[in-house]
Every structure is written in structure tokens, then in C-alpha cells.
Design a protein around this motif. Structure first.
Motif, short mmCIF file in Angstrom:
data_model
loop_
_atom_site.label_atom_id
_atom_site.label_comp_id
_atom_site.label_asym_id
_atom_site.label_seq_id
_atom_site.Cartn_x
_atom_site.Cartn_y
_atom_site.Cartn_z
N ALA A 69 0.85 -1.02 0.15
CA ALA A 69 0.18 -0.14 -0.24
C ALA A 69 1.08 0.72 -0.37
CB ALA A 69 -1.40 0.38 1.24
N LEU A 73 1.11 4.37 -3.71
CA LEU A 73 1.00 5.58 -2.61
C LEU A 73 2.16 6.93 -3.63
CD1 LEU A 73 0.28 5.89 0.96
CD2 LEU A 73 -1.45 7.14 -0.80
N GLY A 105 -3.87 0.96 -1.02
CA GLY A 105 -2.47 2.47 -1.67
C GLY A 105 -2.86 2.89 -2.64
#
Length: 246
Positions: A69, A73, A105
Motif C-alpha cells: 500500500a 502511494l 495504496g
């Protein structure tokens, strides 16, 4: 409709000037961080990631999801994480965990851009704003699905672009999950084949990539059809006038 405008987006800006300034400053900081990460941070090889995550024992799958995740990002390519999922957990479990991690993410990036960048991006677009929003409104689902399926195209521009341009979660979430499922499975299958090479594992790699390629073509064609401009009343009038002159 694919777009879900925030309340007051089209109305005069009622927030204090300093709030807008902070919002824009935060966006600049986020973009600078992303650029720095893209040029300075590299994930270790898949085998090193596998060893590090395996040290957590039964909690390794939680660590994997959390790390995935975080990677999703940023502009860091997610390929290594998906391959690591296949090395660690096999095809079935690795695919499920990879889809969860990359979606969390990506969804976080979507909301980050939606909170920080929408107003700024719309101002920067100026007179092109309505055209961009119109394309998203008529082809948002096809656009997100196609761009996520394209091999080699990173996820993060789609995540941040969808949030900044106000693509609704009702479109973003199903389109992302639809495209992420075969996309992540194809990468996890590669990791699974590396861990346990064999005919069956190789067949799963071929099947997974075939599904990705077929869906890419299908949704690209749907995207092109959705983009095709519809004749306006003015166009009909011009055509009629031309025929009358003949």
C-alpha cells in the motif's frame, strides 16, 4: 455520471485565501516528495523482499499488504511487490494480497489528490476544464480500466489524476478492481513460476497475460468509441446549409 463534483466546486471560492494557499502549498510539497521518491528510492530485489517479509512469520501477509500500500502511494513501480507476492504466497493467496495492497495504496493516493489537488488542477486547466471533465464523464470507467491494464504503465498517474479531476468513487473503485485483478494476477504468476517452475505454473502465466492483453484491447476500443464526439446541433445545421447550397 462519472464525475461527482464536490459541493461548491463550481461556486465562488468561499474558503479564506490562506486556506487555499495552504492547500496549494501542500500539493506542491506532495509533488516534490513524489519526484524525489521517483528518482532516489529503489526497492530491493524480489528475493531480498521475500526474505525480509518472511522473517515476520504468520504476520508476513500483513506486512506485505502494508508495504504494498505504501509503495502504491508513490511513483515506485509496483511490479516487484506483485512478483514478491507470488514468491512468498503462491498464485492464489499472492494475487489476493497483492490486489488488496495495491488497491489500498491506490485508493489512498486518489483521496490524497482529491483533497489537495482538485481545485488547483481545475484552475490550471482554465478553458480546457470542461473538455477534460467531459471526457472523464463520458469515458471515465473505460479510461481508468484501460490505463491500468496497459503493461508497463505505472498506477500512480491514474490514481492522482482520477482524484484531482474528481472522478467519482462509483467509477474509480470498480474500474480499478476490474483492471487490477488480471493485472496483479499476471505479475504474481511470474513470481509463482520463479518460485516453483513447472508446466502448470507456466500455463498460468500464459493464461494470466493473455487475459490482460485481451481486456486491454477490449477496453481500449470501448474507450475510443466513448471518446468519439457526437455531432452537435450546429454541425447538423452546417451540413444542412451545405446541402441546400448544392
Amino acid at each position: 455520471m462519472s464525475l461527482s463534483p464536490h459541493k461548491g466546486d463550481d461556486a465562488p471560492d468561499s474558503e479564506p485565501t490562506w486556506v487555499g494557499g495552504l492547500r496549494n502549498a501542500a500539493l506542491v510539497v506532495v509533488l516534490l516528495v513524489m519526484v524525489w521518491v521517483a528518482f532516489n528510492v529503489d526497492l530491493p530485489p524480489a528475493d531480498q523482499l521475500q526474505a525480509s517479509i518472511a522473517e515476520f512469520g504468520w504476520a508476513g501477509w500483513l506486512v506485505f499488504i502494508a508495504l504494498y500500500a505504501i509503495v502504491a502511494l508513490t511513483p515506485i513501480p509496483v511490479t516487484i511487490m506483485a512478483v514478491t507476492g507470488g514468491l512468498l504466497f503462491g498464485l492464489a493467496i499472492g494475487s489476493v494480497l497483492s490486489i488488496i495492497g495495491v488497491f489500498l495504496g491506490s485508493w489512498g493516493a486518489y483521496w490524497l489528490a482529491r483533497g489537495l489537488g482538485k481545485r488547483t488542477v481545475k484552475r490550471l486547466l482554465g478553458r480546457y476544464r470542461s473538455r477534460v471533465e467531459g471526457q472523464l464523464s463520458s469515458a471515465g470507467f473505460e479510461a481508468v480500466t484501460t490505463l491500468r491494464l496497459l503493461p508497463g504503465l505505472p498506477y500512480w498517474p491514474v490514481n492522482y489524476g482520477s482524484g484531482a479531476f474528481g472522478l467519482s468513487t462509483a467509477v474509480y473503485v470498480p474500474a480499478s478492481l476490474l483492471a487490477m485483478t488480471p493485472g496483479q494476477t499476471s505479475l504474481v504468476a511470474v513470481g509463482n513460476f520463479i518460485a516453483e517452475p513447472g508446466v502448470i505454473a507456466g500455463i498460468w502465466v500464459l493464461i494470466a497475460w493473455a487475459v490482460v492483453l485481451v481486456l486491454t484491447v477490449v477496453f481500449y476500443l470501448r474507450w475510443r468509441r466513448a471518446w468519439k464526439p457526437k455531432p452537435s446541433d450546429d454541425d447538423h445545421q452546417d451540413t444542412d446549409d451545405g446541402e441546400e447550397r448544392r
